[in-house]
Scaffold this motif. Structure first.
Motif, PDB file in Angstrom:
ATOM      1  N   GLU A   1      -0.759   7.047   0.862  1.00  0.00           N
ATOM      2  CA  GLU A   1      -2.027   7.682   0.507  1.00  0.00           C
ATOM      3  C   GLU A   1      -3.181   6.679   0.531  1.00  0.00           C
ATOM      4  O   GLU A   1      -4.303   7.009   0.956  1.00  0.00           O
ATOM      5  N   GLU A   2      -2.929   5.456   0.090  1.00  0.00           N
ATOM      6  CA  GLU A   2      -3.971   4.428   0.108  1.00  0.00           C
ATOM      7  C   GLU A   2      -4.357   4.059   1.535  1.00  0.00           C
ATOM      8  O   GLU A   2      -5.537   3.825   1.832  1.00  0.00           O
TER       9      GLU A   2
ATOM     10  N   ALA B   1      -4.124   6.107   4.101  1.00  0.00           N
ATOM     11  CA  ALA B   1      -4.846   7.270   4.619  1.00  0.00           C
ATOM     12  C   ALA B   1      -6.286   7.291   4.119  1.00  0.00           C
ATOM     13  O   ALA B   1      -7.226   7.592   4.875  1.00  0.00           O
ATOM     14  N   GLU B   2      -6.470   6.947   2.855  1.00  0.00           N
ATOM     15  CA  GLU B   2      -7.821   6.934   2.284  1.00  0.00           C
ATOM     16  C   GLU B   2      -8.695   5.893   2.982  1.00  0.00           C
ATOM     17  O   GLU B   2      -9.864   6.157   3.294  1.00  0.00           O
ATOM     18  N   TYR B   3      -8.143   4.715   3.239  1.00  0.00           N
ATOM     19  CA  TYR B   3      -8.921   3.668   3.902  1.00  0.00           C
ATOM     20  C   TYR B   3      -9.322   4.101   5.312  1.00  0.00           C
ATOM     21  O   TYR B   3     -10.445   3.841   5.763  1.00  0.00           O
TER      22      TYR B   3
ATOM     23  N   ASN C   1      -9.573   7.166   6.313  1.00  0.00           N
ATOM     24  CA  ASN C   1     -10.261   8.459   6.249  1.00  0.00           C
ATOM     25  C   ASN C   1      -9.559   9.520   7.099  1.00  0.00           C
ATOM     26  O   ASN C   1     -10.194  10.316   7.799  1.00  0.00           O
TER      27      ASN C   1
ATOM     28  N   TYR D   1       0.841  -1.194   0.000  1.00  0.00           N
ATOM     29  CA  TYR D   1       0.000   0.000   0.000  1.00  0.00           C
ATOM     30  C   TYR D   1       0.877   1.246   0.000  1.00  0.00           C
ATOM     31  O   TYR D   1       1.917   1.284   0.668  1.00  0.00           O
TER      32      TYR D   1
ATOM     33  N   THR E   1      -5.508  11.887   7.138  1.00  0.00           N
ATOM     34  CA  THR E   1      -4.417  12.333   6.271  1.00  0.00           C
ATOM     35  C   THR E   1      -3.173  11.476   6.487  1.00  0.00           C
ATOM     36  O   THR E   1      -3.046  10.780   7.504  1.00  0.00           O
TER      37      THR E   1
END
Length: 533
Positions: A339-340, A342-344, A346, A336, A348
């Motif tokens: 950024e991936e 962080a996206e999961y 939710n 991962y 930063t």
């Protein structure tokens, strides 16, 4: 003598399994060198042994149990109090390790520059941790002389033995008597001052180990140790330790090796908690650091559909957690990006880095290998539990030498392919060991170099060692003498428990000088040796 307090020994026979004259001669030489340097004899000699981890690699900082044993290779610190607050430290290997000194500072006790790789930092962090715990602003000064026999960078815990020994020496000079558990906790926290985000296995084993046994160490929900004897077999179980002579320093390589693995398991824990719907649970959200063991405990806290027996419960829980881990992370087997992750979650990328303390323990990685690391953690823990189960279960239908060896081989395979902490030399040495008659062989310690541990039937030990010498050391290190080889490959097997030793004073006048001899392994204690002159 309370089993919770570090013992006070008055003779080498209180500590070691044999070669008493040689060990006592070492103490005498250390005392004489101390007197030559500082003008007075030492008041104490503190001792902490190294350790070899039989199985359970890189899972202690995930809160999971491990299975090490202490070794007879150790660190000694001769120490005497002074009337100042200056701490002066010398090393018997002064050609390699320069003497240094510092003075206690009320503001931060002692300054430690973790960006500098220095043996002095390990001493300073042990001293700082001890004084912080004691909460005193007028600690005694100390004159110290260190003598370490645990090879550095070999995966036998030289740094943790040193830190634990410094903590012990500092306590005794300041007339503090603390429990073994206190010393463990202080030593674990102290070593992080050098910039390595380690677990607690090394320090726990150095302080808590018992004679004749390995140690099953649990860290969560609280520290608990269980001595485990190896099963009786014919031939008996022996272990051979072999050093690849590839030096791996955890502090130097931490950003891409050790600390990175810690960060990867921490981020995997955050994502696994969300996947299981536990991220809002106060037992999860209020914990720092969040580990895979905590997640497992919280997940199963209100579930009744698992066996009540402790070993079967471990196996049931770990198997289910492995299944969840594979479902969550297997869609990205190549890793991962930050950024991936962080996206999961939710949040930063900066939030993630703060949660896993990258500011304190820097790492470098474009992709985080969450699938491989988390599968290793749960599967390695499963192997540790099964290893203990075999040791404690008298099952005539199985051959412990074979079954325990299989688990060690599986561990090495996981360390190599999933945790990426092996290296070519470790892999080669393990394969040579299997071909030479070991039933199991794996790296021990952090990896990326250092030592292997091999399980060998006792009747094959001599031929095994000769084969490894000819196929590995003759190839990679042809100039090693036979005496040098005895320090890089040596055997041990579980010994019999020793009865309580008599307390006797040491008469230096009858001690002999140290005779070069083969170093053997044993299961030993951390000790304070009182010097009677």
């Amino acid at each position: 003598m309370s089993s919770d307090i570090v013992p006070l020994a008055t003779s080498a026979s209180d500590i070691y399994s044999g070669q008493f004259d040689e060990h006592q001669a070492r103490f005498q030489q250390l005392s004489e060198e101390f007197t030559r340097i500082y003008g007075t004899p030492p008041a104490y000699i503190a001792r902490a042994p190294g350790r070899v981890n039989i199985i359970g690699e890189h899972i202690d900082y995930c809160g999971m149990p491990v299975f090490p044993m202490a070794i007879e290779l150790d660190t000694l610190i001769a120490v005497a109090p002074t009337d100042t607050q200056e701490v002066r430290v010398a090393n018997t290997k002064h050609e390699k390790y320069s003497a240094f000194s510092f003075t206690y500072c009320e503001k931060d006790i002692v300054y430690i520059d973790s960006s500098v790789h220095s043996w002095a930092n390990y001493f300073k962090c042990g001293y700082k941790g001890a004084i912080e715990f004691l909460k005193i602003n007028n600690p005694k000064g100390m004159n110290c002389l260190l003598d370490g026999h645990v090879p550095t960078g070999a995966g036998l815990s030289s740094s943790s033995a040193m830190v634990s020994c410094v903590v012990l020496a500092t306590f005794n000079i300041n007339n503090a008597q603390l429990s073994k558990e206190d010393i463990v906790n202080i030593s674990v926290a102290s070593e992080r001052y050098v910039g390595v985000n380690g677990g607690g296995m090394d320090q726990t084993c150095s302080v808590m180990a018992q004679r004749s046994s390995a140690l099953f160490i649990e860290f969560s929900p609280k520290l608990n140790t269980t001595s485990v004897r190896f099963p009786k077999t014919d031939p008996e179980i022996s272990f051979v330790i072999a050093n690849t002579l590839v030096v791996s320093d955890k502090q130097v390589t931490a950003p891409v090796c050790y600390n990175l693995r810690v960060v990867e398991t921490r981020i995997a824990s955050l994502m696994l908690a969300k996947y299981l719907g536990l991220d809002k649970n106060p037992q999860i959200s209020n914990v720092d650091p969040l580990t895979m063991k905590i997640i497992m405990d919280v997940y199963f806290a209100n579930k009744d559909n698992h066996p009540s027996d402790s070993v079967d419960s471990w196996i049931f829980r770990l198997s289910e957690m492995l299944s969840h881990t594979q479902k969550l992370f297997s869609n990205k087997p190549d890793g991962y990006t930050w950024e991936e992750c962080a996206e999961y979650l939710n949040i930063t990328v900066e939030d993630i880095k703060n949660k896993v303390h990258v500011n304190k323990f820097p790492v470098r990685a474009e992709k985080l290998q969450l699938f491989k690391r988390s599968v290793h953690v749960y599967s390695e823990t499963l192997r540790v539990v099964k290893f203990r189960q075999i040791c404690e279960t008298a099952d005539a239908s199985i051959n412990p030498l074979i079954e325990l060896g299989k688990l060690m081989n599986e561990s090495q395979d996981s360390c190599n392919k999933l945790f990426d902490c092996s290296c070519e030399e470790l892999n080669e040495l393990c394969q040579i060991s299997i071909n030479a008659g070991a039933t199991g062989s794996r790296l021990t310690g952090a990896g990326w170099g250092g030592c292997t541990i091999s399980m060998v039937p006792s009747n094959k030990v001599d031929s095994f060692i000769q084969t490894v010498k000819s196929q590995y050391y003759a190839k990679h290190h042809p100039n090693l003498t036979e005496e040098q080889l005895e320090d890089v490959i040596f055997s041990t097997k579980p010994g019999n428990s020793l009865d309580s030793s008599y307390t006797v004073s040491i008469d230096y006048g009858i001690w002999h000088y140290l005779i070069p001899a083969r170093i053997s392994l044993a299961w030993k204690y951390t000790y304070v040796l009182k010097i009677f002159c």
